[in-house]
Design a protein around this motif. Structure first.
Motif, short mmCIF file in Angstrom:
data_model
loop_
_atom_site.label_atom_id
_atom_site.label_comp_id
_atom_site.label_asym_id
_atom_site.label_seq_id
_atom_site.Cartn_x
_atom_site.Cartn_y
_atom_site.Cartn_z
N LEU A 191 0.86 -1.18 0.00
CA LEU A 191 0.00 0.00 0.00
C LEU A 191 0.89 1.23 0.00
O LEU A 191 1.82 1.33 0.81
CB LEU A 191 -0.88 0.01 1.25
N THR A 192 0.64 2.16 -0.90
CA THR A 192 1.43 3.38 -0.97
C THR A 192 0.52 4.57 -1.24
O THR A 192 -0.55 4.42 -1.84
CB THR A 192 2.50 3.29 -2.08
N ASP A 193 0.96 5.75 -0.82
CA ASP A 193 0.25 6.95 -1.24
C ASP A 193 0.60 7.19 -2.71
O ASP A 193 1.69 6.86 -3.17
CB ASP A 193 0.65 8.14 -0.38
N ARG A 194 -0.32 7.78 -3.43
CA ARG A 194 -0.12 7.96 -4.87
C ARG A 194 1.06 8.89 -5.17
O ARG A 194 1.82 8.66 -6.12
CB ARG A 194 -1.39 8.52 -5.53
N GLY A 195 1.25 9.91 -4.35
CA GLY A 195 2.34 10.85 -4.60
C GLY A 195 3.70 10.17 -4.60
O GLY A 195 4.53 10.39 -5.50
N THR A 196 3.95 9.33 -3.60
CA THR A 196 5.23 8.64 -3.53
C THR A 196 5.36 7.61 -4.65
O THR A 196 6.46 7.39 -5.18
CB THR A 196 5.43 7.96 -2.16
#
Length: 273
Positions: A191-196
Motif C-alpha cells: 500500500l502506498t500513497d499515490r504521490g510517492t
C-alpha cells in the motif's frame, strides 16, 4: 588594539546575526511522503521568500512525528493520520489542526498480479491476497500509511495482530520509497500513497517494476493536515512561526503551488481549497 576591537565587533555581530537567524527557523516534523516526493523542497523556498522564515524539517512516520510534537521537539507537524491527529489535539498536545491537501492510497504490485486483485475494491483485494498468501510488504513503522494499512486489513475482516506471524507478510520498518523497492525486489504487493508512487515511477523513468492494481475506493482517501504544537504545554516552541506557516500553506498562493507540483505530468497532491 584596533584590530582586536574590530575582531570583537565582528564576532559580536556574527553572534547577533546567528541569534536573529535562529529566531526565524521553524522546526517541523512531517511524513516521509512530503519529503520523498520533493514537495517540501519545492515549497520551502517560496515560504522563506514570502515570510523570511526558514523551514527545517525531519521526515519520519506520522506516529513518530506525533511523538516529536508531544515531546516539544518541533514547532509544527505536517502529517496524514486523521484519527491519530484528532486524538493528539484532544489530548492537548496540538492546536489549530487545518486540512491542507489530499491524495489517495493505492495497492501496487507486479504486472503479473499473482493474487488476481486488479480492479477490485480494497476489501476484496486484501482478502484475496491473504487467501492466496501472496507476498505483501508493509512499512511496519507506525507511519500514517502503516496505520491506514492496518485499518484496511481490519475492515477486510483480517486481524492485523496475526499478520506478524504470516511468512508472506513482510515488514520493512522503513519509509515508503524504500518499502516500494523491497516490494519490487520480492515481487509483492504494498500500500502506498499515490504521490510517492509517482516519484517511484519517475525514478524508474516511467517504467516502474510495480503497477497500480487497486485504486479509486472511497476508503483510500489520504488526508494531510498541519497541527501547531500547543505553546501552553511547550513554552519554548515558536508558535508565531508555526501559525505563519499554517496560514501560508492554506493560503490561495500556496494551495495553487501545491496543485501545480507535478512529476511525469501527474499531480501528486490535491489542495484542500
Amino acid at each position: 588594539m584596533k584590530k582586536l576591537f574590530l575582531f570583537l565587533m565582528f564576532f559580536i555581530m556574527a553572534l547577533a546575526w546567528q541569534a536573529w537567524a535562529g529566531d526565524k527557523v521553524l522546526r517541523m516534523a512531517t511524513t516521509t511522503s512530503t519529503d520523498n516526493t520533493g514537495l517540501l523542497d519545492y515549497l520551502a523556498p517560496m515560504f522563506e521568500k514570502d515570510t523570511g522564515i526558514k523551514l527545517q524539517w525531519i521526515a519520519v512516520g506520522t506516529g513518530k512525528a506525533l511523538r516529536l510534537g508531544q515531546n516539544c521537539d518541533v514547532d509544527i507537524l505536517l502529517v496524514h493520520a486523521p484519527a491519530a491527529e484528532k486524538k493528539f489535539v484532544a489530548a492537548g498536545y496540538g492546536i489549530n489542526r487545518r486540512e491542507v491537501m489530499y491524495n489517495d492510497f493505492v495497492i501496487v504490485g507486479p504486472q503479473e498480479d499473482p493474487a488476481g486483485i486488479k480492479g477490485l475494491f480494497i476489501k476484496e483485494a486484501l482478502q484475496k491476497i491473504a487467501a492466496k498468501k501472496a507476498t505483501f510488504v508493509s512499512r511496519g513503522d507506525d507511519s500514517g500509511t502503516n496505520k491506514k494499512e492496518l485499518a484496511l486489513w481490519k475492515m477486510a475482516g483480517i486481524d492485523p495482530k496475526k499478520l506478524d506471524k504470516e511468512p508472506w507478510y513482510i515488514q520493512t520498518g522503513q519509509g515508503m520509497l524504500a518499502t516500494l523497492n523491497v516490494a519490487a525486489e520480492k515481487k509483492g504487493y504494498t500500500l502506498t500513497d499515490r504521490g510517492t508512487y509517482i516519484k517511484f515511477e519517475y525514478n524508474h523513468k516511467g517504467k516502474p517494476p510495480l503497477v497500480i492494481l487497486v485504486e479509486g475506493d472511497k476508503a483510500l482517501r489520504n488526508q494531510y493536515s498541519v497541527i501547531e504544537i500547543n505553546p501552553k504545554r511547550c513554552p519554548n516552541v515558536r508558535n508565531d512561526l508555526a501559525r505563519a506557516f499554517s496560514d501560508w500553506i492554506t493560503s490561495p498562493k500556496a494551495q495553487k503551488a501545491i496543485a501545480e507540483f507535478k512529476l511525469l505530468g501527474k499531480q501528486l497532491f490535491i489542495p484542500e481549497k
